[in-house]
Write a protein that holds these residues in place. Structure first.
Motif, PDB file in Angstrom:
ATOM      1  N   ASP A 126       0.818  -1.214   0.000  1.00 15.63           N
ATOM      2  CA  ASP A 126       0.000   0.000   0.000  1.00 15.63           C
ATOM      3  C   ASP A 126       0.853   1.266   0.000  1.00 15.63           C
ATOM      4  O   ASP A 126       0.393   2.361   0.337  1.00 15.63           O
ATOM      5  CB  ASP A 126      -0.970   0.009   1.179  1.00 15.63           C
ATOM      6  N   LEU A 155     -17.121   0.719  -4.007  1.00 16.39           N
ATOM      7  CA  LEU A 155     -16.515  -0.130  -2.971  1.00 16.39           C
ATOM      8  C   LEU A 155     -16.019  -1.455  -3.551  1.00 16.39           C
ATOM      9  O   LEU A 155     -14.980  -1.973  -3.134  1.00 16.39           O
ATOM     10  CB  LEU A 155     -17.511  -0.361  -1.839  1.00 16.39           C
ATOM     11  N   TYR A 158     -12.757  -0.797  -5.225  1.00 18.60           N
ATOM     12  CA  TYR A 158     -11.703  -0.731  -4.202  1.00 18.60           C
ATOM     13  C   TYR A 158     -11.229  -2.130  -3.833  1.00 18.60           C
ATOM     14  O   TYR A 158     -10.023  -2.401  -3.755  1.00 18.60           O
ATOM     15  CB  TYR A 158     -12.228  -0.059  -2.929  1.00 18.60           C
ATOM     16  N   SER A 161      -9.166  -3.870  -6.458  1.00 20.51           N
ATOM     17  CA  SER A 161      -7.804  -3.348  -6.504  1.00 20.51           C
ATOM     18  C   SER A 161      -6.966  -3.845  -5.327  1.00 20.51           C
ATOM     19  O   SER A 161      -5.783  -4.172  -5.491  1.00 20.51           O
ATOM     20  CB  SER A 161      -7.841  -1.813  -6.497  1.00 20.51           C
ATOM     21  N   HIS A 162      -7.601  -3.919  -4.166  1.00 15.59           N
ATOM     22  CA  HIS A 162      -6.869  -4.137  -2.911  1.00 15.59           C
ATOM     23  C   HIS A 162      -6.019  -5.401  -2.905  1.00 15.59           C
ATOM     24  O   HIS A 162      -4.967  -5.435  -2.264  1.00 15.59           O
ATOM     25  CB  HIS A 162      -7.851  -4.179  -1.736  1.00 15.59           C
ATOM     26  N   LEU A 168      -4.621   3.834  -1.906  1.00 11.00           N
ATOM     27  CA  LEU A 168      -5.912   4.464  -2.173  1.00 11.00           C
ATOM     28  C   LEU A 168      -5.977   5.067  -3.580  1.00 11.00           C
ATOM     29  O   LEU A 168      -7.052   5.089  -4.198  1.00 11.00           O
ATOM     30  CB  LEU A 168      -6.180   5.537  -1.112  1.00 11.00           C
ATOM     31  N   LYS A 171      -7.080   2.535  -6.010  1.00 13.92           N
ATOM     32  CA  LYS A 171      -8.486   2.209  -5.769  1.00 13.92           C
ATOM     33  C   LYS A 171      -9.411   3.275  -6.350  1.00 13.92           C
ATOM     34  O   LYS A 171     -10.433   2.957  -6.979  1.00 13.92           O
ATOM     35  CB  LYS A 171      -8.731   2.052  -4.266  1.00 13.92           C
ATOM     36  N   VAL A 172      -9.058   4.536  -6.151  1.00 17.46           N
ATOM     37  CA  VAL A 172      -9.888   5.621  -6.679  1.00 17.46           C
ATOM     38  C   VAL A 172      -9.880   5.620  -8.204  1.00 17.46           C
ATOM     39  O   VAL A 172     -10.919   5.838  -8.845  1.00 17.46           O
ATOM     40  CB  VAL A 172      -9.434   6.983  -6.106  1.00 17.46           C
ATOM     41  N   CYS A 174      -9.552   2.990 -10.093  1.00 19.51           N
ATOM     42  CA  CYS A 174     -10.414   1.869 -10.500  1.00 19.51           C
ATOM     43  C   CYS A 174     -11.885   2.234 -10.358  1.00 19.51           C
ATOM     44  O   CYS A 174     -12.714   1.887 -11.222  1.00 19.51           O
ATOM     45  CB  CYS A 174     -10.097   0.630  -9.668  1.00 19.51           C
ATOM     46  N   ALA A 175     -12.231   2.952  -9.288  1.00 17.79           N
ATOM     47  CA  ALA A 175     -13.620   3.369  -9.090  1.00 17.79           C
ATOM     48  C   ALA A 175     -14.058   4.344 -10.181  1.00 17.79           C
ATOM     49  O   ALA A 175     -15.165   4.226 -10.736  1.00 17.79           O
ATOM     50  CB  ALA A 175     -13.777   4.002  -7.708  1.00 17.79           C
ATOM     51  N   TYR A 205     -17.317  11.557  -2.019  1.00 14.02           N
ATOM     52  CA  TYR A 205     -16.127  11.867  -1.218  1.00 14.02           C
ATOM     53  C   TYR A 205     -16.273  13.124  -0.360  1.00 14.02           C
ATOM     54  O   TYR A 205     -15.304  13.549   0.278  1.00 14.02           O
ATOM     55  CB  TYR A 205     -14.910  12.039  -2.130  1.00 14.02           C
ATOM     56  N   GLU A 211      -9.864  10.196   0.335  1.00 16.71           N
ATOM     57  CA  GLU A 211     -10.207   9.858  -1.047  1.00 16.71           C
ATOM     58  C   GLU A 211     -10.331  11.110  -1.906  1.00 16.71           C
ATOM     59  O   GLU A 211      -9.872  11.149  -3.059  1.00 16.71           O
ATOM     60  CB  GLU A 211     -11.517   9.063  -1.076  1.00 16.71           C
TER      61      GLU A 211
END
Length: 308
Positions: A126, A155, A158, A161-162, A168, A171-172, A174-175, A205, A211
């Motif tokens: 991370d 979510l 996220y 991706s995790h 983060l 993840k953002v 990917c969202a 957000y 985020e």
């Protein structure tokens, strides 16, 4: 809808396969954009000369791992997904020849830790410097399969991706990509769908400062500077946006590859959305013909369509 879904899956696989021979080359080392094709010019030095033309790489294989996992589990199940990705890494699952020839550093590290017994939610790095595009490149099937709320899709992106990219920022990204795909699938044009996806994230957000910081200060979705075709997740997303300003599927793929560097992933990320936006019928028939292992793909697409 079927035309768009089929276009999305084949769009990402063909983008990946067209990009494979050009990977790691700088823009000035590439053929003229007119000559960028599934079969490169004879005088061009292919990155993987032993890989048959029309073969997708890690991008396409992991996207199919995700699609198969979603269809079999009927939910995003991290252990099942990681088992499939590890199966790809070890045995060539979801590849045309059971051969793995391109593996991202962060993904490989996460898989090795998982195989040594680390729990799936703890295997990914991370660190801020661990923001490659390896989770972004495979995430499109999630957006095509998902039927829940926008918040639930965020979510899920996220979580997807995790398992390999836990920072983060990844993840953002990917969202944002999943929301972008969702609204193209719903009929919005490419740029309007991007703007709508950004608006949804900003609203979500409002009370999530970490985020929001990633979105506004690092991704900067209103500052669409020219992408460089690199493996950095933010640049990959913006390189795809740049390529998606072109008027048809083929032009999008050629533009994505012309940026150089991580050509297969840029073309995969852009190609999936181009296939959604322009439809399966806009993909050049010769590229569809040249794509290998379609018999592996067709049952998954059929099952995806039947489930909607």
């Amino acid at each position: 809808m079927q035309n768009k879904l089929r276009g999305g899956i084949y769009g990402l696989l063909i983008g990946d396969a067209v990009g494979v021979p050009y990977e790691f080359h700088l823009p000035e080392q590439l053929p003229h954009i007119i000559d960028i094709d599934m079969i490169p010019p004879k005088n061009f030095s292919r990155t993987y000369p032993d890989v048959p033309i029309g073969t997708w790489s890690d991008d396409g294989a992991q996207a199919l791992c995700l699609l198969a996992s979603l269809l079999d589990c009927q939910k995003l199940e991290p252990v099942d997904l990681m088992n499939r990705i590890a199966n790809w890494y070890q045995f060539g699952y979801m590849t045309p020849d059971y051969q793995v020839f391109d593996v991202g550093v962060q993904t490989a590290t996460a898989i090795r830790k998982y195989l040594l017994g680390t729990p799936v939610m703890q295997v990914a790095n991370d660190d801020e410097h661990a923001n490659g595009n390896g989770a972004l490149m495979r995430v499109l099937p999630l957006a095509l399969w998902h039927q829940g709320t926008d918040e639930a899709l965020i979510l899920a992106a996220y979580l997807q991706s995790h398992i390999t990219h836990a920072h983060l920022r990844s993840k953002v990204c990917c969202a944002l990509y999943c929301l972008w795909a969702r609204y193209i699938l719903k009929g919005m044009v490419i740029n309007a769908a991007w703007s709508h996806a950004v608006t949804i994230l900003r609203q979500y957000y409002e009370k999530r400062s970490d985020e929001l910081e990633q979105l506004e200060f690092f991704i900067r979705p209103d500052d669409l500077e020219r992408g460089m075709g690199s493996g950095y997740v933010v640049d990959c997303l913006k390189s795809a946006y740049l390529a998606l300003q072109e008027p048809n599927y083929q032009a999008v793929i050629k533009k994505a590859i012309s940026l150089g560097r991580d050509t297969d992933t840029t073309a995969c990320v852009a190609g999936g959305l181009a296939g959604l936006a322009f439809g399966y019928g806009d993909i050049p028939p010769v590229w569809l013909q040249q794509l290998r292992a379609k018999e592996m793909v067709e049952p998954l697409i059929k099952k995806l369509i039947e489930g909607l």
